[in-house]
Design an enzyme around this catalytic site. Structure first.
Site, PDB file in Angstrom:
ATOM      1  N   LYS A 180      -7.984  52.862  29.756  1.00  0.00           N
ATOM      2  CA  LYS A 180      -7.348  51.826  30.158  1.00  0.00           C
ATOM      3  C   LYS A 180      -5.742  52.299  29.702  1.00  0.00           C
ATOM      4  CE  LYS A 180      -5.478  48.901  27.932  1.00  0.00           C
ATOM      5  NZ  LYS A 180      -3.995  48.684  27.357  1.00  0.00           N
ATOM      6  N   THR A 191      -0.378  57.832  26.838  1.00  0.00           N
ATOM      7  CA  THR A 191      -0.514  56.428  26.430  1.00  0.00           C
ATOM      8  C   THR A 191      -1.589  55.617  26.977  1.00  0.00           C
ATOM      9  OG1 THR A 191       2.045  56.722  26.216  1.00  0.00           O
ATOM     10  CG2 THR A 191       1.225  54.701  26.086  1.00  0.00           C
ATOM     11  N   GLU A 276       2.288  48.159  34.888  1.00  0.00           N
ATOM     12  CA  GLU A 276       2.525  46.668  35.071  1.00  0.00           C
ATOM     13  C   GLU A 276       3.467  46.289  36.164  1.00  0.00           C
ATOM     14  OE1 GLU A 276       1.732  45.763  30.273  1.00  0.00           O
ATOM     15  OE2 GLU A 276       3.468  46.186  31.005  1.00  0.00           O
TER      16      GLU A 276
END
Length: 407
Positions: A180, A191, A276
């Site tokens: 994820k 990350t 994002e």
């Protein structure tokens, strides 16, 4: 030679997975996942380099560095269990203990991982509830693996899975993983949260060496927003269920390495492409460089440039931003040797030749930059080394997502 196969953490023999809606932060969505092997597995891992580390990171580092086998990894989304003091460490132990109780193993044989909002405490009751639900839902199906990958999503828009296999004397060996990651992507490790499983038998020492090497060329080569998380965790489990032992100096070792590198690279690209608010995956290849380390520095400098990222979003072939990002990377090169090629949709367009603009069509460049995957090939014309980094464009939605993250 490896074969790309469907699936994720349950693709390898002997692994089961589950997901559940425990109500850790929100009701009505799956928010806790479990990966389990009945046969104990050797484990290797890498973790965040952020000085501020979440409680699960401390727990996992101790277990991995001790070199003892493990049976399970439990992961939650919604709350990161970072900056939570002694209470956070107690809750993390409770998370491992609740799962251990259901699986009848020692808590130190259960690894943990958390993702979500920093600073909040995870309530105890959902962990007890979740452990029971996870035990009941355990399955070795592909669907169970996918459900586990979905349960650990936060701002991710899609789950991330990859798997590959190879044969050793007619026996199939498989490597499969899930990740994820969508924001806070700028690793000096990786990350994200990621779990990879294999049914090969691999010593902890060999496995750790390969994991560290794989991270260097995959998870460490991605960036979305230049923020390194407090929770970065990459774990690889090897339970030996295939009966094949991986030893250095053998073809099986090379095939296993290729499969592990494929899975880690594919998961990395999936995360970069799901940054994002992003609309495009951006790949930067630095070729014909003096050294590999230099090529890595240069490629990462380009993918982290906000000006390059916004130009890609706007489909603007502003190649001067790419050269600028190369120039402030902190390594020396001759700018008058650089060739820059734009590649997308199966087509290539030379933007720069010998450090100056080539005769190219702006309309064609804009057309290529509108593709979902955009590649810049930076030819340094100074050596034989190369490196590839992955990022994404920077959009208005990135700000919207992170401005409202806690609300």
């Amino acid at each position: 030679m490896i074969k790309i196969v469907e699936g994720g953490v349950t693709a390898a023999k002997g692994y089961m997975a589950a997901s559940a809606a425990a109500g850790i932060k929100y009701e009505g969505r799956t928010d806790i996942a479990l990966v389990y092997t009945e046969k104990p597995a050797a484990c290797a891992g890498t973790f965040t380099t952020n000085v501020v580390k979440a409680a699960p990171v401390y727990w996992d580092k101790e277990i991995v560095e001790a070199g003892k086998p493990v049976h399970a990894v439990v992961l939650n989304s919604g709350i990161a269990n970072a900056c939570t003091g002694s209470e956070g460490k107690e809750i993390n132990y409770a998370m491992a203990s609740e799962i251990a109780g259901q699986l009848h193993v020692n808590p130190k044989e259960v690894l943990t991982a958390s993702t979500g909002v920093i600073g909040m405490q995870i309530p105890r009751e959902p962990l007890t509830k979740g452990a029971v639900l996870l035990k009941e839902a355990l399955s070795n199906t592909k669907e169970a693996g996918t459900a586990a990958a979905k349960a650990i999503m936060t701002t991710d828009t899609v789950s991330k899975e990859a798997a590959a296999s190879f044969e050793v004397n007619g026996v199939t060996v498989t490597v499969g993983g899930m990740s994820k990651g969508s924001g806070m992507i700028h690793p000096n490790m990786a990350t994200m949260l990621s779990v990879t499983t294999t049914d090969a038998s691999v010593s902890r020492e060999i496995l750790q060496g390969l994991v560290s090497e794989a991270v260097s060329d995959s998870f460490n080569m991605i960036s979305v927003d230049r923020d390194t998380s407090t929770n970065d965790t990459y774990l690889v489990l090897a339970n030996g269920e295939s009966g094949v032992t991986i030893e250095k100096g053998t073809k099986a070792y090379e095939d296993f390495k290729e499969a592990l590198f494929y899975v880690s690279t594919e998961l990395s690209k999936q995360m970069a492409g799901d940054g994002e608010g992003c609309t495009k995956l951006m790949e930067v290849q630095v070729i014909h460089c003096e050294t590999k380390e230099k090529a890595k520095v240069l490629s990462k400098s380009v993918i982290t440039s906000n000006l390059v990222k916004t130009a890609v979003y706007g489909s603007d072939a502003n190649w001067g931003r790419v050269l600028c990002a190369l120039g402030y990377a902190g390594v020396d090169f001759n700018p008058e040797r650089i060739d820059l090629v734009l590649e997308a949709g199966g087509e290539r367009l030379t933007l720069i030749k010998g450090g100056v603009a080539d005769h190219y069509s702006e309309e064609k460049a804009t057309e290529l930059l509108k593709q979902e995957k955009v590649t810049f090939i930076c030819d340094m014309n100074e050596g034989t080394a190369s490196a590839t980094a992955w990022g994404c464009d920077l959009t208005y939605d990135y700000i919207k997502i992170n401005a409202d993250y806690r609300s």
